[in-house]
Design a protein around this motif. Structure first.
Motif, mmCIF file in Angstrom:
data_model
loop_
_atom_site.group_PDB
_atom_site.id
_atom_site.type_symbol
_atom_site.label_atom_id
_atom_site.label_comp_id
_atom_site.label_asym_id
_atom_site.label_seq_id
_atom_site.Cartn_x
_atom_site.Cartn_y
_atom_site.Cartn_z
ATOM 1 N N UNK A 29 0.638 -0.868 -0.199
ATOM 2 C CA UNK A 29 0.357 0.128 0.378
ATOM 3 C C UNK A 29 1.147 0.996 -0.170
ATOM 4 N N UNK A 30 1.926 1.416 0.634
ATOM 5 C CA UNK A 30 2.890 2.509 0.922
ATOM 6 C C UNK A 30 3.919 2.495 0.062
ATOM 7 N N UNK A 31 3.938 1.619 -0.857
ATOM 8 C CA UNK A 31 4.446 2.290 -2.757
ATOM 9 C C UNK A 31 3.529 2.374 -3.417
ATOM 10 N N UNK A 32 2.473 2.456 -3.511
ATOM 11 C CA UNK A 32 1.231 2.656 -4.480
ATOM 12 C C UNK A 32 0.853 3.916 -3.560
ATOM 13 N N UNK A 33 1.551 4.168 -2.665
ATOM 14 C CA UNK A 33 0.587 5.884 -2.321
ATOM 15 C C UNK A 33 1.591 7.217 -2.225
ATOM 16 N N UNK A 34 2.901 6.356 -2.243
ATOM 17 C CA UNK A 34 4.207 6.937 -2.141
ATOM 18 C C UNK A 34 4.575 7.592 -0.463
ATOM 19 N N UNK A 35 4.385 6.256 0.658
ATOM 20 C CA UNK A 35 4.232 6.693 1.950
ATOM 21 C C UNK A 35 4.822 5.703 2.000
ATOM 22 N N UNK A 36 5.402 5.932 3.286
ATOM 23 C CA UNK A 36 6.296 5.290 4.746
ATOM 24 C C UNK A 36 5.585 4.039 5.313
ATOM 25 N N UNK A 37 5.910 3.044 5.371
ATOM 26 C CA UNK A 37 5.125 2.031 6.816
ATOM 27 C C UNK A 37 6.342 1.995 8.086
ATOM 28 N N UNK A 38 5.987 2.199 9.378
ATOM 29 C CA UNK A 38 6.586 1.872 10.832
ATOM 30 C C UNK A 38 6.017 1.175 10.632
ATOM 31 N N UNK A 39 6.797 0.544 12.164
ATOM 32 C CA UNK A 39 6.551 -0.525 12.880
ATOM 33 C C UNK A 39 6.152 0.254 14.477
ATOM 34 N N UNK A 40 4.511 0.141 14.742
ATOM 35 C CA UNK A 40 4.782 0.174 16.190
ATOM 36 C C UNK A 40 3.970 -0.700 17.121
ATOM 37 N N UNK A 41 4.396 -1.434 18.410
ATOM 38 C CA UNK A 41 3.602 -2.631 18.325
ATOM 39 C C UNK A 41 3.702 -3.809 17.333
ATOM 40 N N UNK A 42 2.326 -4.487 17.713
ATOM 41 C CA UNK A 42 1.889 -5.194 16.408
ATOM 42 C C UNK A 42 1.591 -5.184 15.456
ATOM 43 N N UNK B 70 2.290 -2.734 11.884
ATOM 44 C CA UNK B 70 2.731 -2.263 10.156
ATOM 45 C C UNK B 70 1.847 -0.516 10.335
ATOM 46 N N UNK B 71 1.964 0.324 10.428
ATOM 47 C CA UNK B 71 1.420 1.229 9.872
ATOM 48 C C UNK B 71 1.433 2.242 8.750
ATOM 49 N N UNK B 72 1.166 2.888 7.928
ATOM 50 C CA UNK B 72 1.595 2.907 6.403
ATOM 51 C C UNK B 72 0.648 4.569 6.661
ATOM 52 N N UNK B 73 2.160 5.702 6.490
ATOM 53 C CA UNK B 73 1.386 6.653 7.273
ATOM 54 C C UNK B 73 2.627 7.858 5.254
ATOM 55 N N UNK B 74 2.241 9.310 5.543
ATOM 56 C CA UNK B 74 2.431 9.955 4.055
ATOM 57 C C UNK B 74 2.853 11.027 5.609
ATOM 58 N N UNK B 75 3.476 12.159 4.115
ATOM 59 C CA UNK B 75 3.692 13.457 5.835
ATOM 60 C C UNK B 75 5.187 13.143 6.602
ATOM 61 N N UNK B 76 5.562 13.384 7.075
ATOM 62 C CA UNK B 76 4.967 15.211 7.384
ATOM 63 C C UNK B 76 4.952 16.208 6.128
ATOM 64 N N UNK B 77 3.876 16.734 6.779
ATOM 65 C CA UNK B 77 4.194 17.307 5.858
ATOM 66 C C UNK B 77 3.899 19.348 6.096
ATOM 67 N N UNK B 78 4.506 20.286 5.351
ATOM 68 C CA UNK B 78 5.264 21.367 6.355
ATOM 69 C C UNK B 78 3.419 22.562 6.286
ATOM 70 N N UNK B 79 2.948 22.217 5.715
ATOM 71 C CA UNK B 79 0.681 22.851 5.801
ATOM 72 C C UNK B 79 0.486 21.719 5.904
ATOM 73 N N UNK B 80 -0.914 22.681 6.938
ATOM 74 C CA UNK B 80 -2.086 21.586 6.590
ATOM 75 C C UNK B 80 -2.692 21.511 5.363
ATOM 76 N N UNK B 81 -2.201 22.364 4.694
ATOM 77 C CA UNK B 81 -3.241 22.006 3.429
ATOM 78 C C UNK B 81 -2.566 20.952 2.434
#
Length: 287
Positions: free
Chosen positions: A238-251, A253-264
């Motif tokens: 999923x991350x590859x499709x959206x250009x996102x990153x994968x982080x591992x927390x607890x049990x 694997x979370x897909x996240x986009x950012x962080x961004x400079x602005x709210x927009x």
């Protein structure tokens, strides 16, 4: 004294016979020769060798005669379309070509001449007129002996001009003119223009690539939480499709986009994730 009849008759017969014979002889001597027909071309006479200013010329019956030289006007006022030549038989026929224009005419060679060493042939006023060279001296010409048809011969014998010959092509004129004078360039020859060559285009400097915009490194700011997965492989897909990153927390694997400079920017990323089918995506602050 009276002669006997038997002696008078034979004497009278002899006198009458002699008178008739004498009249016939005078008639034959007075009859002019027929010079208007083909017989006027025969016999052809070559004649004895002769010398002009120390140079001896020997007339000869050469059927393949072909020479270049210079022509002059006949000084004796010869009539018709005729010529004088030093060695060709009399009479004979030749084609004369102007090396300046390529025009060619047929002439009847009827006399010896020209009596100067630096001229090849002398031409009557009619021949020069047909050649288009009235009044020319030292005209560069080609003289070639030919055997024309009787119709052309008959015209020349009666002082008329034979039909104009085909013009000599410029390429051959150049060869003949150089044979006459290796340094000469015949005026009739067009000067070939040098082929146009397109000059090479001036070398253009290689365009410099536009400078890349400076890379902004954002370490803190809003992020888009797309989804959480129990397996790493699925999260990475999923991350590859959206250009996102994968982080591992607890049990998870979370897909996240950012962080961004602005709210927009974060809102735009959220819309992209939701359009891809992840309707539970939301904006969060980075940890």
């Amino acid at each position: 004294m009276r002669l006997p009849v038997e002696r008078v008759l034979p004497l009278a017969a002899l006198i009458l016979l002699a008178a008739c014979g004498g009249n016939q002889s005078r008639s034959e001597r007075a009859a002019p020769l027929n010079r208007a027909g083909p017989a006027a071309d025969y016999p052809m006479i070559t004649g004895e060798p002769f010398t002009i200013d120390g140079i001896t010329y020997k007339p000869v019956d050469a059927m393949n005669y072909d020479a270049v030289g210079r022509a002059m006007a006949d000084l004796d006022g010869a009539a018709g379309v005729s010529a004088g030549h030093k060695t060709l038989p009399l009479p004979s026929y030749a084609e004369v070509t102007s090396l300046e224009t390529g025009r060619t005419v047929l002439v009847r060679v009827e006399r010896r001449g020209p009596m100067v060493n630096d001229r090849l042939i002398s031409l009557s006023a009619g021949a020069l007129a047909q050649l288009g060279s009235e009044g020319r001296e030292a005209l560069p010409v080609r003289v070639r002996r030919v055997n024309p048809p009787e119709a052309d011969r008959a015209l020349l014998r009666t002082g008329q001009a034979a039909p104009q010959r085909m013009d000599t092509p410029a390429s051959l004129l150049g060869v003949l003119m150089r044979k006459l004078d290796p340094r000469a360039v015949p005026p009739a020859l067009p000067v070939a223009a040098a082929p146009f060559v397109q000059p090479p285009a001036a070398a253009q400097p290689e365009p410099r690539p536009a400078p890349a915009p400076p890379v902004r490194t954002v370490t803190r700011g809003p992020i888009v939480q797309v989804a959480a997965f129990s397996t790493k492989d699925r999260a990475e897909t999923v991350a590859a499709k959206l250009g996102a990153a994968v982080t591992h927390t607890d049990r998870f694997w979370r897909v996240r986009m950012g962080p961004f400079a602005t709210q927009a920017e974060a809102a735009a990323a959220l819309a992209k994730a939701q359009a891809a089918g992840y309707t539970d995506a939301r904006i969060q602050r980075a940890d």
